[in-house]
Scaffold this motif. Structure first.
Motif, PDB file in Angstrom:
ATOM      1  N   SER A  88       0.847  -1.129   0.019  1.00  0.00           N
ATOM      2  CA  SER A  88      -0.188   0.047   0.038  1.00  0.00           C
ATOM      3  C   SER A  88       0.808   1.246  -0.095  1.00  0.00           C
ATOM      4  O   SER A  88       0.700   2.150  -0.786  1.00  0.00           O
ATOM      5  CB  SER A  88      -0.850   0.060   1.136  1.00  0.00           C
TER       6      SER A  88
ATOM      7  N   ASP B  75      -4.648   3.069  -0.542  1.00  0.00           N
ATOM      8  CA  ASP B  75      -5.266   2.640   0.694  1.00  0.00           C
ATOM      9  C   ASP B  75      -5.174   0.958   0.536  1.00  0.00           C
ATOM     10  O   ASP B  75      -5.252   0.586  -0.513  1.00  0.00           O
ATOM     11  CB  ASP B  75      -6.041   3.319   1.127  1.00  0.00           C
ATOM     12  N   ARG B  76      -5.329   0.368   1.774  1.00  0.00           N
ATOM     13  CA  ARG B  76      -5.390  -0.959   1.965  1.00  0.00           C
ATOM     14  C   ARG B  76      -6.487  -1.580   1.012  1.00  0.00           C
ATOM     15  O   ARG B  76      -6.311  -2.388   0.477  1.00  0.00           O
ATOM     16  CB  ARG B  76      -5.341  -1.278   3.443  1.00  0.00           C
ATOM     17  N   GLU B  77      -7.682  -1.046   1.122  1.00  0.00           N
ATOM     18  CA  GLU B  77      -8.725  -1.711   0.470  1.00  0.00           C
ATOM     19  C   GLU B  77      -8.788  -1.606  -0.972  1.00  0.00           C
ATOM     20  O   GLU B  77      -9.008  -2.371  -1.738  1.00  0.00           O
ATOM     21  CB  GLU B  77      -9.808  -0.789   0.989  1.00  0.00           C
ATOM     22  N   GLU B  78      -8.089  -0.526  -1.523  1.00  0.00           N
ATOM     23  CA  GLU B  78      -7.843  -0.355  -2.931  1.00  0.00           C
ATOM     24  C   GLU B  78      -6.727  -1.553  -3.397  1.00  0.00           C
ATOM     25  O   GLU B  78      -6.959  -2.024  -4.402  1.00  0.00           O
ATOM     26  CB  GLU B  78      -7.598   1.204  -3.486  1.00  0.00           C
TER      27      GLU B  78
ATOM     28  N   ILE C 236      -6.076  -4.367  -1.967  1.00  0.00           N
ATOM     29  CA  ILE C 236      -6.657  -5.678  -1.935  1.00  0.00           C
ATOM     30  C   ILE C 236      -7.875  -6.098  -2.984  1.00  0.00           C
ATOM     31  O   ILE C 236      -7.597  -6.803  -3.575  1.00  0.00           O
ATOM     32  CB  ILE C 236      -7.574  -5.803  -0.566  1.00  0.00           C
ATOM     33  N   ASP C 237      -8.620  -4.765  -3.626  1.00  0.00           N
ATOM     34  CA  ASP C 237      -9.305  -4.833  -4.919  1.00  0.00           C
ATOM     35  C   ASP C 237      -8.490  -5.420  -6.112  1.00  0.00           C
ATOM     36  O   ASP C 237      -8.819  -5.920  -6.680  1.00  0.00           O
ATOM     37  CB  ASP C 237     -10.135  -3.727  -4.869  1.00  0.00           C
TER      38      ASP C 237
END
Length: 84
Positions: A31, A37-40, A42-43
């Motif tokens: 990241s 960010d973390r969520e992006e 992982i996506d």
């Protein structure tokens, strides 16, 4: 292609070889290194599951494994050893 899509594609094309060369790299490190960010992140990694070589059988797709905070990518080819 939209700017956002082009940016994401470019990031994924850099991210995958990096993760292949650095098995067990953490989600936090990825990241930070790739500025998302973390969520992006992982996506992005979850999108890679449906990418691979024509034929698209189990041995042709890129495999991403999450082990806690660690990420392992296996492209089942030597793609990670080549410079993009």
């Amino acid at each position: 292609m939209s700017h956002r899509l082009g940016t994401r594609l470019g990031r994924i094309l850099l991210l995958i070889p990096y993760a292949i060369r650095n098995p067990g790299v953490t989600i936090s490190e990825l990241s930070e290194r790739f500025g998302v960010d973390r969520e992006e992140l992982i996506d992005d990694l979850q999108l890679v599951y449906v990418c691979g070589l024509p034929g698209y059988g189990p041995g042709d797709l890129i495999d991403v494994t999450f082990a806690g905070e660690s990420v392992y990518v296996d492209a089942l080819t030597d793609a990670g050893s080549q410079e993009l």
